[in-house]
Design a protein around this motif. Structure first.
Motif, PDB file in Angstrom:
ATOM      1  N   ASP A   1      39.303  54.471 -93.747  1.00  0.00           N
ATOM      2  CA  ASP A   1      40.750  54.650 -93.620  1.00  0.00           C
ATOM      3  C   ASP A   1      41.027  55.846 -92.710  1.00  0.00           C
ATOM      4  OD1 ASP A   1      43.469  55.323 -93.991  1.00  0.00           O
ATOM      5  OD2 ASP A   1      43.434  54.699 -96.087  1.00  0.00           O
ATOM      6  N   LEU A   2      41.697  55.594 -91.585  1.00  0.00           N
ATOM      7  CA  LEU A   2      41.992  56.676 -90.633  1.00  0.00           C
ATOM      8  C   LEU A   2      42.793  57.804 -91.281  1.00  0.00           C
ATOM      9  CD1 LEU A   2      42.823  54.815 -87.309  1.00  0.00           C
ATOM     10  CD2 LEU A   2      40.919  56.361 -87.756  1.00  0.00           C
ATOM     11  N   LYS A   3      43.669  57.496 -92.182  1.00  0.00           N
ATOM     12  CA  LYS A   3      44.524  58.522 -92.795  1.00  0.00           C
ATOM     13  C   LYS A   3      43.769  59.364 -93.830  1.00  0.00           C
ATOM     14  CE  LYS A   3      47.932  57.552 -90.270  1.00  0.00           C
ATOM     15  NZ  LYS A   3      48.010  58.386 -89.079  1.00  0.00           N
ATOM     16  N   GLN A   4      42.591  58.892 -94.258  1.00  0.00           N
ATOM     17  CA  GLN A   4      41.774  59.657 -95.206  1.00  0.00           C
ATOM     18  C   GLN A   4      40.626  60.381 -94.512  1.00  0.00           C
ATOM     19  OE1 GLN A   4      40.690  57.679 -98.917  1.00  0.00           O
ATOM     20  NE2 GLN A   4      42.244  56.130 -98.530  1.00  0.00           N
ATOM     21  N   THR A   5      40.557  60.205 -93.194  1.00  0.00           N
ATOM     22  CA  THR A   5      39.462  60.786 -92.430  1.00  0.00           C
ATOM     23  C   THR A   5      39.997  61.510 -91.198  1.00  0.00           C
ATOM     24  OG1 THR A   5      39.178  58.723 -91.179  1.00  0.00           O
ATOM     25  CG2 THR A   5      37.844  58.987 -93.167  1.00  0.00           C
ATOM     26  N   ARG A   6      39.132  62.277 -90.576  1.00  0.00           N
ATOM     27  CA  ARG A   6      39.495  62.970 -89.338  1.00  0.00           C
ATOM     28  C   ARG A   6      38.344  62.810 -88.351  1.00  0.00           C
ATOM     29  NH1 ARG A   6      43.506  66.141 -88.084  1.00  0.00           N
ATOM     30  NH2 ARG A   6      43.785  66.947 -90.171  1.00  0.00           N
ATOM     31  N   HIS A   7      38.701  62.521 -87.101  1.00  0.00           N
ATOM     32  CA  HIS A   7      37.735  62.442 -86.003  1.00  0.00           C
ATOM     33  C   HIS A   7      37.763  63.782 -85.271  1.00  0.00           C
ATOM     34  CE1 HIS A   7      37.248  57.922 -85.603  1.00  0.00           C
ATOM     35  NE2 HIS A   7      38.145  58.054 -86.550  1.00  0.00           N
ATOM     36  N   ILE A   8      36.587  64.326 -85.008  1.00  0.00           N
ATOM     37  CA  ILE A   8      36.478  65.584 -84.266  1.00  0.00           C
ATOM     38  C   ILE A   8      35.565  65.330 -83.066  1.00  0.00           C
ATOM     39  CG2 ILE A   8      35.776  68.005 -84.343  1.00  0.00           C
ATOM     40  CD1 ILE A   8      36.171  67.814 -87.432  1.00  0.00           C
ATOM     41  N   PHE A   9      36.049  65.691 -81.895  1.00  0.00           N
ATOM     42  CA  PHE A   9      35.300  65.478 -80.655  1.00  0.00           C
ATOM     43  C   PHE A   9      35.085  66.828 -79.979  1.00  0.00           C
ATOM     44  CE2 PHE A   9      37.616  61.595 -81.534  1.00  0.00           C
ATOM     45  CZ  PHE A   9      36.639  60.626 -81.384  1.00  0.00           C
ATOM     46  N   ALA A  10      33.849  67.296 -79.964  1.00  0.00           N
ATOM     47  CA  ALA A  10      33.509  68.573 -79.333  1.00  0.00           C
ATOM     48  C   ALA A  10      32.695  68.306 -78.079  1.00  0.00           C
ATOM     49  CB  ALA A  10      32.722  69.453 -80.297  1.00  0.00           C
ATOM     50  N   LYS A  11      33.213  68.731 -76.951  1.00  0.00           N
ATOM     51  CA  LYS A  11      32.481  68.610 -75.688  1.00  0.00           C
ATOM     52  C   LYS A  11      31.448  69.735 -75.627  1.00  0.00           C
ATOM     53  CE  LYS A  11      36.589  66.721 -73.512  1.00  0.00           C
ATOM     54  NZ  LYS A  11      37.655  66.958 -72.532  1.00  0.00           N
ATOM     55  N   THR A  12      30.240  69.392 -75.216  1.00  0.00           N
ATOM     56  CA  THR A  12      29.179  70.380 -75.075  1.00  0.00           C
ATOM     57  C   THR A  12      28.678  70.366 -73.635  1.00  0.00           C
ATOM     58  OG1 THR A  12      27.410  68.825 -75.640  1.00  0.00           O
ATOM     59  CG2 THR A  12      28.463  70.000 -77.486  1.00  0.00           C
ATOM     60  N   GLU A  13      27.812  71.311 -73.309  1.00  0.00           N
ATOM     61  CA  GLU A  13      27.269  71.391 -71.948  1.00  0.00           C
ATOM     62  C   GLU A  13      26.445  70.162 -71.589  1.00  0.00           C
ATOM     63  OE1 GLU A  13      25.168  75.024 -71.260  1.00  0.00           O
ATOM     64  OE2 GLU A  13      26.877  76.253 -71.843  1.00  0.00           O
ATOM     65  N   THR A  14      25.878  69.491 -72.589  1.00  0.00           N
ATOM     66  CA  THR A  14      25.024  68.334 -72.326  1.00  0.00           C
ATOM     67  C   THR A  14      25.676  67.009 -72.734  1.00  0.00           C
ATOM     68  OG1 THR A  14      23.916  68.582 -74.462  1.00  0.00           O
ATOM     69  CG2 THR A  14      22.891  69.653 -72.545  1.00  0.00           C
ATOM     70  N   GLY A  15      26.903  67.044 -73.206  1.00  0.00           N
ATOM     71  CA  GLY A  15      27.594  65.815 -73.632  1.00  0.00           C
ATOM     72  C   GLY A  15      28.651  66.102 -74.664  1.00  0.00           C
ATOM     73  N   GLY A  16      28.328  65.800 -75.923  1.00  0.00           N
ATOM     74  CA  GLY A  16      29.322  66.053 -76.953  1.00  0.00           C
ATOM     75  C   GLY A  16      28.851  65.668 -78.338  1.00  0.00           C
ATOM     76  N   ILE A  17      29.641  66.100 -79.308  1.00  0.00           N
ATOM     77  CA  ILE A  17      29.388  65.790 -80.714  1.00  0.00           C
ATOM     78  C   ILE A  17      30.659  65.176 -81.280  1.00  0.00           C
ATOM     79  CG2 ILE A  17      28.809  66.692 -82.998  1.00  0.00           C
ATOM     80  CD1 ILE A  17      27.457  69.065 -81.504  1.00  0.00           C
ATOM     81  N   GLN A  18      30.506  63.995 -81.853  1.00  0.00           N
ATOM     82  CA  GLN A  18      31.608  63.284 -82.496  1.00  0.00           C
ATOM     83  C   GLN A  18      31.364  63.320 -83.999  1.00  0.00           C
ATOM     84  OE1 GLN A  18      31.607  59.107 -81.584  1.00  0.00           O
ATOM     85  NE2 GLN A  18      33.310  58.662 -82.942  1.00  0.00           N
TER      86      GLN A  18
END
Length: 176
Positions: A48-65
């Motif tokens: 459920d999108l409303k019960q969760t949160r997406h976090i997108f961190a850009k890094t020097e080599t790509g990223g962490i979702q």
């Protein structure tokens, strides 16, 4: 109070450093686009999108979702997050980005480049978190790193208040 005739280099450096360490705010898509993405996402993402949160961190080599629960103790949502992220991380490792395309569209920024990446060019690693799960994307190819960053930006815009940018260097915290 009179202004100094020459700019103060220390003051300029301090102000500049404050702006450089803050994550850039994500642009949010139109209400119609947010509704469309939510509708499509319900057919792909089991949580459920409303019960969760997406976090997108850009890094020097790509990223962490990361996808995490908003309220502690929501074991059902944690299991759904983990199952989904594990599945898509395996798909992404094979170059299969069909699920993001189903949600965000075939013209999603960065998607074409990610689909063209050879397995040795794009490393996708799944990891469980206490409150959800994460996928790390890494590459040595500048074009793929840029594609990941653009792809993250599109997801931030399309998920609106259900998503947030991560902090620089991958240190992420849930903000309410």
């Amino acid at each position: 109070m009179p202004l100094p005739s020459k700019p103060n280099p220390l003051l300029i450096a301090a102000a500049l450093s404050l702006t450089l360490v803050q994550p850039a705010p994500a642009q949010t898509a139109s209400p119609e686009r947010l509704e469309e993405v939510t509708r499509h996402g319900m057919h792909v993402m089991p949580f459920d999108l409303k019960q969760t949160r997406h976090i997108f961190a850009k890094t020097e080599t790509g990223g962490i979702q990361q996808v995490i629960i908003r309220e502690q103790g929501n074991a059902e949502q944690i299991e759904l997050i983990r199952r989904h992220l594990k599945k898509i991380s395996q798909e992404f490792s094979r170059g299969d980005f069909s699920n993001p395309a189903k949600i965000h569209g075939e013209n999603m920024p960065g998607l074409t480049e990610l689909r063209r990446a050879k397995p040795e060019q794009l490393h996708v690693v799944y990891k469980e978190l206490d409150n959800g799960a994460e996928i790390t994307y890494a590459s040595k190819e500048a074009g793929l790193i840029d594609a990941i960053h653009r792809w993250f930006g599109a997801q931030l815009a399309d998920h609106g208040s259900d998503a947030m940018p991560g902090h620089p260097h991958g240190a992420m915290h849930d903000r309410h």
